[in-house]
Design an enzyme around this catalytic site. Structure first.
Site, PDB file in Angstrom:
ATOM      1  NE  ARG A  70      26.058 -33.831  62.619  1.00 25.84           N
ATOM      2  CZ  ARG A  70      26.705 -33.092  61.755  1.00 25.84           C
ATOM      3  NH1 ARG A  70      27.096 -33.501  60.473  1.00 25.84           N
ATOM      4  NH2 ARG A  70      26.419 -32.007  62.091  1.00 25.84           N
ATOM      5  CB  THR A  71      20.781 -34.685  66.983  1.00 22.47           C
ATOM      6  OG1 THR A  71      21.913 -34.878  67.030  1.00 22.47           O
ATOM      7  CG2 THR A  71      20.007 -35.426  68.158  1.00 22.47           C
ATOM      8  CE  LYS A  98       4.002 -14.072  68.498  1.00 21.55           C
ATOM      9  NZ  LYS A  98       2.729 -14.773  68.531  1.00 21.55           N
ATOM     10  NE  ARG A 120      21.370 -30.610  69.882  1.00 24.33           N
ATOM     11  CZ  ARG A 120      22.263 -31.089  69.113  1.00 24.33           C
ATOM     12  NH1 ARG A 120      22.577 -30.157  67.940  1.00 24.33           N
ATOM     13  NH2 ARG A 120      22.610 -32.263  68.858  1.00 24.33           N
ATOM     14  CG  HIS A 148      24.490 -35.240  72.165  1.00 30.36           C
ATOM     15  ND1 HIS A 148      23.369 -36.169  71.792  1.00 30.36           N
ATOM     16  CD2 HIS A 148      25.025 -34.874  70.991  1.00 30.36           C
ATOM     17  CE1 HIS A 148      22.929 -35.891  70.569  1.00 30.36           C
ATOM     18  NE2 HIS A 148      24.098 -34.938  70.096  1.00 30.36           N
TER      19      HIS A 148
HETATM   20  N1   CP Z   1      26.666 -34.830  66.408  1.00 27.16           N
HETATM   21  C1   CP Z   1      25.477 -33.972  66.632  1.00 27.16           C
HETATM   22  O1   CP Z   1      24.850 -33.643  67.616  1.00 27.16           O
HETATM   23  O2   CP Z   1      25.358 -33.197  65.455  1.00 27.16           O
HETATM   24  P1   CP Z   1      24.217 -32.156  65.108  1.00 27.16           P
HETATM   25  O3   CP Z   1      24.568 -30.932  66.135  1.00 27.16           O
HETATM   26  O4   CP Z   1      24.145 -31.886  63.731  1.00 27.16           O
HETATM   27  O5   CP Z   1      23.009 -32.930  65.871  1.00 27.16           O
END
Ligand code: CP
Length: 322
Positions: A70-71, A98, A120, A148
């Site tokens: 999603r993100t 590496k 992320r 998040h």
């Molecule tokens: N909710 C969420 O962060 O989903 P993803 O891990 O798929 O990005």
């Protein structure tokens, strides 16, 4: 002919941050600016021509050191809808294998003329480290179990759109609170915007220290369900857990899973959220996940508007304090 929205310019004038690292540091007014700006961007995705020019000539890079569906796609599409050039970095196939460090990787990507890095990482604080080491804007797309922020914002945005308000609502966050960055971002945002928050799960997955954030704690879903206006069913983060935090998945589902039988205890207009991915049959049964109370896919749709708002507010601003 492209018809540009008249709006969010006044809102952008109220925004002074260069980075979005978490909801903990944001004021109520900043949260409202983000939500109100996202509201303007909902319309863009409903048009035949789903495009604005706000980020034309800007470069947005997704720097993902953890998996995401999603993100990552949502930020990528949000950047494209605003006409930015986009890059997508994933660790597999990169020079991380590496031995290149996190900072060196980010600095090399930034050297290609990047304006916003969306990162992320499994380590809490990784986006903050980048913000200290890069000149461009940094957006936290999930750092370990810490925050998040865009997931928190899109959850809150979805509640506000469907319920019409946040003030006075009771929101239950259920499940793996200990490992949930989504829970932390929701807690910081919801409390500042006037909602009550109850966290609920097995005692091994709900740290006592969480009460310091101003939430109520419960270990029995059946007790809190009748009081909740919204219930957000968090995923069990098997990948972040030591073993043995609850006896079995079956036991967890029996005590903390949401099925149609348990849902009868809830208010008739309860709103069901889940950040995804969901473990069907563990946190939520399929008939409830796909049922009339569920806004799970609306959350994904709203996430696009929220991320457009974040990119728009960050990129339209002179470099200021994060
Ligand atoms: N909710 C969420 O962060 O989903 P993803 O891990 O798929 O990005």
């Amino acid at each position: 002919m492209t018809v540009e929205l008249a709006v969010p310019e006044p809102r952008a004038a109220q925004w002074t941050r260069r980075h979005l690292l978490g909801l903990e540091d944001l004021s109520r007014s900043e949260l409202e600016t983000l939500l109100d700006t996202a509201e303007e961007f909902v319309e863009v995705s409903q048009r035949r021509r789903k495009k604005r020019n706000d980020l034309k000539g800007k470069v947005v890079v997704n720097l993902f050191f953890e998996p995401s569906t999603r993100t990552r796609t949502s930020f990528g599409l949000a950047a494209k809808r605003l006409s930015a050039d986009t890059l997508d970095f994933t660790t597999s196939g990169s020079s991380v294998s590496k031995g290149e460090t996190f900072i060196d990787t980010a600095k090399n990507i930034e050297a290609m003329g990047v304006d916003i890095v969306v990162v992320r990482h499994s380590s809490p604080g990784a986006p903050h480290l980048l913000a200290q080491n890069l000149a461009c804007s940094v957006v936290n797309a999930g750092d370990g179990a810490h925050e998040h922020p865009t997931q928190g914002l899109l959850d809150i945005f979805t509640i506000r759109r469907i319920k019409g308000r946040l003030e006075g609502l009771t929101v239950g966050l259920v499940g793996d609170i200990a490992h949930s960055r989504v829970a932390r971002s929701n807690i910081h945002g919801l409390l500042k915007l006037g909602a009550r928050v109850i966290v609920c799960g097995p005692s091994t997955l709900v740290p006592q220290s969480i009460t310091q954030l101003g939430v109520e704690v419960s270990y029995r879903l059946d007790d809190i369900l009748p009081r909740c206006d919204v219930i957000n069913m968090l995923r069990i983060q098997f990948e972040r857990q030591r073993s043995g935090l609850f006896p079995s998945i079956h036991e967890y589902a029996r005590l903390f899973g949401l099925d149609s039988e348990r849902l009868r205890r809830a208010k008739p207009d309860i709103l069901l959220l889940a950040p995804g991915p969901i473990n069907r049959g563990v946190e939520i049964t399929p008939e409830v996940a796909d049922g009339p109370h569920s806004a799970i896919l609306q959350q994904v749709t709203n996430g696009l508007a929220v991320r457009m708002a974040v990119l728009y507010l960050l990129c339209g601003q002179p470099a200021g304090e994060g």
